[in-house]
Design an enzyme around this catalytic site. Sequence first.
Site, PDB file in Angstrom:
ATOM      1  N   LYS A 165     -14.224  -6.088 -13.557  1.00  0.00           N
ATOM      2  CA  LYS A 165     -14.139  -7.456 -14.057  1.00  0.00           C
ATOM      3  C   LYS A 165     -12.912  -8.143 -13.470  1.00  0.00           C
ATOM      4  CE  LYS A 165     -17.654  -6.207 -16.429  1.00  0.00           C
ATOM      5  NZ  LYS A 165     -19.004  -6.573 -15.985  1.00  0.00           N
ATOM      6  N   LYS A 265     -31.433  -8.562 -18.236  1.00  0.00           N
ATOM      7  CA  LYS A 265     -30.998  -8.128 -19.573  1.00  0.00           C
ATOM      8  C   LYS A 265     -31.988  -8.662 -20.615  1.00  0.00           C
ATOM      9  CE  LYS A 265     -26.114  -8.072 -18.284  1.00  0.00           C
ATOM     10  NZ  LYS A 265     -24.783  -8.708 -18.426  1.00  0.00           N
TER      11      LYS A 265
HETATM   12 MG    MG Z   1     -22.031  -9.697 -15.508  1.00  0.00          MG
END
Ligand code: MG
Length: 369
Positions: A165, A265
Amino acid sequence: MKITAIAIWQKDLPLREPYWLSGGRLKFETLDSTILRIECSDGTIGWGEGCPWGHTYLPAFGGGIRAAMELLAPLLIGQDPRDIDRLNRQMDIQLPGHPYAKAPLDIALWDIAAKQARAPLYKLLGGAEGDAVDVNSSISTGTPQQMVALIEAARARGYRTHSAKVGGSDTALDISRIDAIEAALKPDEKITYDVNRAWLPAVAIEVMNSVSANGWFEQPCQTLDQCAHVAANTRQLIMLDECLHSFQDHLDAWKRGACQGVKVKPNRLGGLTRARQVRDFGISVGWQMHVEELGGTVLSDTAAIHLALSTPEENRLASWLCHPHLIDDYALGQGARNDNGRITLLDKAGIGVEPPEDWLGKPWKIFTP
Ligand code: MG
């Protein structure tokens, strides 16, 4: 066969460690999960879970799922759970949009369908491709040294694919994070730099064109338009995630050449029905896809892994699991587990995870006729 009751629980899921995204802009400590059980007239039970990654990550939050249940659950009572597409269309008429709120109901319908077929869910989603899915790590934002240490710890647990990240306001720090990680990766490891929409297009182009990274850059900017602009101005591969909610969004991303891959997702897209449509579209246009869930317990992780396992290996990238980040694990030995970097599924009918009543406690609400 009819749906006779829908029982719903709210569960707070504390994370083992605070988790930082988007260069430290977003912090997460506890997830708000909604777990539901659909009961049928023949005794079949289906489980579903909806767990947004907090309330700052997407236009989705735990309370929104439960508010929507007041409209959606009564609609399903008395209906045939096998009519999955028709029930999805009815939910869309009753409540346009709000895909994340519909996802746990749709996932439970698929659990019922697979139990009725006496087959693991992946059989109904197309059949297993290979015998296991690679696991994707998730490396929280930190200093370059902290992030390299987290990758080393993930490597020790078998992870060979990492999602780091990045994406802060300090462009130079982002470049040094990426350079440090590139230097630390082993030759057999793969990496995605997940920006979580933090960069403006000019920053994205500057960073992506000045590092020698050899992986993917995920959701560099907020919108699809911005990401398409970046894609036209870099040689780096782009993966899209948060800006995709509907099938139309994926069609637009493809037409605009905004990416070479997407995250699939179920809880972002409205459940397994919509996620499968997107997955199949992705196969037809040659995307590479991480098929995984937004968050939640081993129940939602496992539902998504059934879809991942039934995705052709050339289109399938590694899948992240949320449940190892949680303190609680109610179903040891059940469902999708990291086995030294690989996830295999047990040959059990349905999703293969049954949350125990003593862990669930008192339901938030039970809908009956
Ligand atoms: Mg992502």
